[in-house]
Design a protein around this motif. Structure first.
Motif, PDB file in Angstrom:
ATOM      1  N   LYS A  12      38.888  65.394  72.875  1.00  0.00           N
ATOM      2  CA  LYS A  12      38.948  65.599  74.029  1.00  0.00           C
ATOM      3  C   LYS A  12      37.848  65.383  74.806  1.00  0.00           C
ATOM      4  CE  LYS A  12      40.135  70.376  72.118  1.00  0.00           C
ATOM      5  NZ  LYS A  12      40.101  72.018  72.179  1.00  0.00           N
ATOM      6  N   ASP A  13      38.175  65.172  76.155  1.00  0.00           N
ATOM      7  CA  ASP A  13      37.320  64.456  77.100  1.00  0.00           C
ATOM      8  C   ASP A  13      37.639  65.150  78.577  1.00  0.00           C
ATOM      9  OD1 ASP A  13      36.201  62.693  79.069  1.00  0.00           O
ATOM     10  OD2 ASP A  13      36.533  60.879  77.670  1.00  0.00           O
ATOM     11  N   GLU A  14      36.694  65.702  78.756  1.00  0.00           N
ATOM     12  CA  GLU A  14      36.803  66.322  80.272  1.00  0.00           C
ATOM     13  C   GLU A  14      36.967  65.523  81.387  1.00  0.00           C
ATOM     14  OE1 GLU A  14      36.714  69.814  80.930  1.00  0.00           O
ATOM     15  OE2 GLU A  14      36.528  70.352  78.733  1.00  0.00           O
ATOM     16  N   ARG A  15      37.128  64.255  81.274  1.00  0.00           N
ATOM     17  CA  ARG A  15      37.279  63.202  82.489  1.00  0.00           C
ATOM     18  C   ARG A  15      38.499  63.026  82.324  1.00  0.00           C
ATOM     19  NH1 ARG A  15      32.765  59.081  80.727  1.00  0.00           N
ATOM     20  NH2 ARG A  15      33.938  59.739  78.918  1.00  0.00           N
ATOM     21  N   GLY A  18      41.438  66.787  82.160  1.00  0.00           N
ATOM     22  CA  GLY A  18      40.750  68.317  82.048  1.00  0.00           C
ATOM     23  C   GLY A  18      40.218  68.750  80.733  1.00  0.00           C
ATOM     24  N   GLY A  19      40.274  67.826  79.849  1.00  0.00           N
ATOM     25  CA  GLY A  19      39.722  68.176  78.405  1.00  0.00           C
ATOM     26  C   GLY A  19      41.002  68.500  77.402  1.00  0.00           C
TER      27      GLY A  19
END
Length: 93
Positions: A12-15, A18-19
């Protein structure tokens, strides 16, 4: 910054989206793999539709879905195109 999950190929990557859970090293969401599978594409054939993925990534995405169905179903529903918009596009053509 990428956050690892308990699944080797899922992060998961908020960038990115959106995650939303994605396949590590790609911008491909787990939901893309799940939606193909739910449409009847065999797991072994998903790489024909998403050739940048490996079989291991596909199976890990499906395993992640098995462990987190509510989460992935939420993302599938959130990204669904409403029927009335699909119908409008078809009528325009």
């Amino acid at each position: 910054m990428s956050t690892a999950t308990e699944h080797l190929y899922i992060v998961k990557d908020e960038r990115i989206l959106g995650g939303e859970p994605i396949i590590k090293g790609t911008r491909t969401p787990v939901r893309a793999v799940v939606e193909l599978w739910r449409m009847g594409v065999a797991a072994e054939e998903i790489t024909n539709h998403l050739p940048h993925l490996t079989q291991a990534q596909v199976f890990d995405a499906l395993s992640y879905y098995s462990d987190h169905q509510a989460e992935i179903n939420y993302y599938i529903e959130r990204n669904r195109i409403p029927e009335e918009l699909i119908d409008a596009r078809v009528r325009e053509k």
